[in-house]
Scaffold this motif. Structure first.
Motif, PDB file in Angstrom:
ATOM      1  N   LEU A 143      55.420 -29.810  40.258  1.00 18.05           N
ATOM      2  CA  LEU A 143      56.771 -30.005  40.783  1.00 18.05           C
ATOM      3  C   LEU A 143      56.835 -31.232  41.683  1.00 18.05           C
ATOM      4  N   SER A 144      55.812 -31.449  42.493  1.00 18.18           N
ATOM      5  CA  SER A 144      55.789 -32.616  43.374  1.00 18.18           C
ATOM      6  C   SER A 144      55.828 -33.909  42.557  1.00 18.18           C
ATOM      7  N   PHE A 145      55.029 -33.965  41.499  1.00 21.52           N
ATOM      8  CA  PHE A 145      55.032 -35.144  40.639  1.00 21.52           C
ATOM      9  C   PHE A 145      56.388 -35.322  39.952  1.00 21.52           C
ATOM     10  N   MET A 146      56.939 -34.237  39.444  1.00 22.87           N
ATOM     11  CA  MET A 146      58.233 -34.319  38.760  1.00 22.87           C
ATOM     12  C   MET A 146      59.340 -34.732  39.719  1.00 22.87           C
ATOM     13  N   LYS A 201      56.109 -40.936  50.956  1.00 29.18           N
ATOM     14  CA  LYS A 201      55.100 -41.900  51.394  1.00 29.18           C
ATOM     15  C   LYS A 201      53.779 -41.664  50.667  1.00 29.18           C
ATOM     16  N   ALA A 202      53.559 -40.425  50.243  1.00 31.89           N
ATOM     17  CA  ALA A 202      52.313 -40.076  49.558  1.00 31.89           C
ATOM     18  C   ALA A 202      52.509 -38.747  48.830  1.00 31.89           C
ATOM     19  N   ILE A 203      51.568 -38.435  47.940  1.00 28.41           N
ATOM     20  CA  ILE A 203      51.548 -37.148  47.231  1.00 28.41           C
ATOM     21  C   ILE A 203      50.164 -36.531  47.422  1.00 28.41           C
ATOM     22  N   ILE A 204      50.157 -35.222  47.677  1.00 32.77           N
ATOM     23  CA  ILE A 204      48.913 -34.455  47.730  1.00 32.77           C
ATOM     24  C   ILE A 204      48.936 -33.480  46.558  1.00 32.77           C
ATOM     25  N   SER A 205      47.980 -33.619  45.654  1.00 33.47           N
ATOM     26  CA  SER A 205      47.914 -32.765  44.470  1.00 33.47           C
ATOM     27  C   SER A 205      46.596 -32.018  44.434  1.00 33.47           C
ATOM     28  N   LEU A 206      46.659 -30.712  44.569  1.00 36.24           N
ATOM     29  CA  LEU A 206      45.475 -29.876  44.405  1.00 36.24           C
ATOM     30  C   LEU A 206      45.560 -29.185  43.052  1.00 36.24           C
ATOM     31  N   TYR A 207      44.563 -29.468  42.204  1.00 38.54           N
ATOM     32  CA  TYR A 207      44.461 -28.948  40.832  1.00 38.54           C
ATOM     33  C   TYR A 207      45.813 -28.987  40.117  1.00 38.54           C
ATOM     34  N   PRO A 226      50.853 -43.732  47.015  1.00 39.58           N
ATOM     35  CA  PRO A 226      49.452 -43.299  47.150  1.00 39.58           C
ATOM     36  C   PRO A 226      49.327 -41.796  46.957  1.00 39.58           C
ATOM     37  N   THR A 227      48.311 -41.408  46.215  1.00 34.88           N
ATOM     38  CA  THR A 227      48.149 -40.001  45.844  1.00 34.88           C
ATOM     39  C   THR A 227      46.702 -39.575  46.019  1.00 34.88           C
ATOM     40  N   ILE A 228      46.523 -38.423  46.662  1.00 33.27           N
ATOM     41  CA  ILE A 228      45.186 -37.841  46.759  1.00 33.27           C
ATOM     42  C   ILE A 228      45.157 -36.578  45.908  1.00 33.27           C
ATOM     43  N   LEU A 229      44.098 -36.455  45.115  1.00 33.64           N
ATOM     44  CA  LEU A 229      43.967 -35.350  44.180  1.00 33.64           C
ATOM     45  C   LEU A 229      42.648 -34.624  44.434  1.00 33.64           C
ATOM     46  N   ALA A 230      42.646 -33.324  44.169  1.00 32.09           N
ATOM     47  CA  ALA A 230      41.414 -32.546  44.253  1.00 32.09           C
ATOM     48  C   ALA A 230      41.425 -31.523  43.121  1.00 32.09           C
ATOM     49  N   ALA A 231      40.311 -31.409  42.425  1.00 33.08           N
ATOM     50  CA  ALA A 231      40.231 -30.476  41.302  1.00 33.08           C
ATOM     51  C   ALA A 231      38.783 -30.156  40.991  1.00 33.08           C
ATOM     52  N   SER A 232      38.585 -29.026  40.307  1.00 35.93           N
ATOM     53  CA  SER A 232      37.239 -28.591  39.924  1.00 35.93           C
ATOM     54  C   SER A 232      36.913 -29.051  38.513  1.00 35.93           C
ATOM     55  N   SER A 286      45.119 -44.266  44.518  1.00 30.89           N
ATOM     56  CA  SER A 286      44.827 -42.834  44.412  1.00 30.89           C
ATOM     57  C   SER A 286      43.362 -42.571  44.738  1.00 30.89           C
ATOM     58  N   HIS A 287      43.110 -41.323  45.093  1.00 32.85           N
ATOM     59  CA  HIS A 287      41.746 -40.911  45.448  1.00 32.85           C
ATOM     60  C   HIS A 287      41.523 -39.498  44.925  1.00 32.85           C
ATOM     61  N   LEU A 288      40.429 -39.311  44.203  1.00 33.87           N
ATOM     62  CA  LEU A 288      40.116 -38.012  43.612  1.00 33.87           C
ATOM     63  C   LEU A 288      38.936 -37.367  44.331  1.00 33.87           C
TER      64      LEU A 288
END
Length: 286
Positions: free
Chosen positions: A117-120, A134-140, A223-229, A250-252
């Motif tokens: 939803l944040s991306f959309m 200003k930025a997006i935080i995306s977890l999985y 700028p986007t920070i992502l975290a995933a398994s 971006s940073h993963l």
């Protein structure tokens, strides 16, 4: 953690949505983190983020505003997106008069479907030339629902007991639902993933590509920070890896293991370290 201020908003489609605002007390940055919960768009509640993580944002000076939204299948994806977008506009139009916030700056944050939803929302804001985050935080998270893994039966969920159709009928409501605790609606998600019908729950026979963001559009994201398994059984790791390659600045954060919501267990140091890294990353980007 200080108690939140609760606000209500009624959409054009007469759906009442709730927003909870936690205000930072010290070292205020006058930047608001807007949070969308996860749950496959079928279940979930807006206050699902553990207090320890909210406190990390508050202690760093960020205000924290959680949104709820209508859930599928009672609401189709088009209505979910429309409602969430109206919420963002309501915030932007009333941040000072109603929310008592002093600055336009905000960050979009979501976990799993909330990250989608944040991306959309960001894509819709850019397309309509409205102030983007200003930025997006995306977890999985993910930006496409036409992923093959979303449209075929899940080996992971088919290891669980099959969910009978009769139990699903007892869950569904005739009116839009915005509050879907995991103990009441998780079986709906399990069944959808067992059958490979999750995307149909969201948009019936519509082409899921309609609700997926093109790679070219991602080049204009903040700028986007992502975290995933790496072995996430719900959302393919490659989704976050690809986003980290396309979105500028971006940073993963890579978590090695077979887990989806790695931050669910607050006794596990992995979640704590990820949120610490997110806060440190924001310090250098905002």
């Amino acid at each position: 953690m200080n108690n939140p201020n609760t606000f209500s908003f009624i959409t054009e489609d007469k759906i009442q949505l709730t927003m909870n605002l936690y205000r930072a007390k010290d070292n205020r940055k006058n930047v608001t983190i807007i949070y969308f919960h996860g749950g496959g768009l079928l279940y979930g509640v807006s206050d699902d983020l553990p207090e320890i993580y909210i406190n990390k944002f508050l202690d760093s000076g960020y205000d924290f505003l959680s949104f709820d939204y209508p859930l599928a299948p009672e609401a189709k994806l088009s209505l979910i997106l429309k409602s969430a977008y109206e919420e963002i506009l309501y915030y932007l139009d009333n941040k000072q008069d109603i929310f008592g916030l002093e600055n336009n700056d905000y960050i979009l944050f979501g976990r799993s479907a909330g990250a989608y939803l944040s991306f959309m929302m960001c894509n819709m804001l850019i397309n309509n030339d409205i102030l983007m985050p200003k930025a997006i935080i995306s977890l999985y998270g993910y930006t496409r629902i036409d992923e093959m893994q979303f449209n075929v039966p899940s080996k992971h969920y088919n290891k669980l007991a099959q969910v009978p159709e009769e139990s699903i009928k007892k869950i569904l409501s005739a009116a839009p639902v915005t509050y879907g605790p995991i103990n009441l609606r998780f079986s709906l998600y399990i069944k959808a993933r067992q059958e490979g019908t999750w995307v149909k729950y969201l948009c019936n026979e519509e082409n899921p590509a309609k609700y997926s963001i093109k790679d070219e559009s991602l080049k204009y994201f903040p700028p986007t920070i992502l975290a995933a398994s790496t072995l996430d059984p719900d959302v393919p790791f490659k989704a976050s890896k690809l986003l980290s390659r396309i979105i500028p600045e971006s940073h993963l954060i890579t978590i090695y293991g077979e887990v989806h919501d790695f931050d669910r267990d607050t006794n596990n140091s992995i979640g704590i370290s990820v949120y610490d890294e997110i806060v440190n990353w924001l310090e250098n980007k905002i």
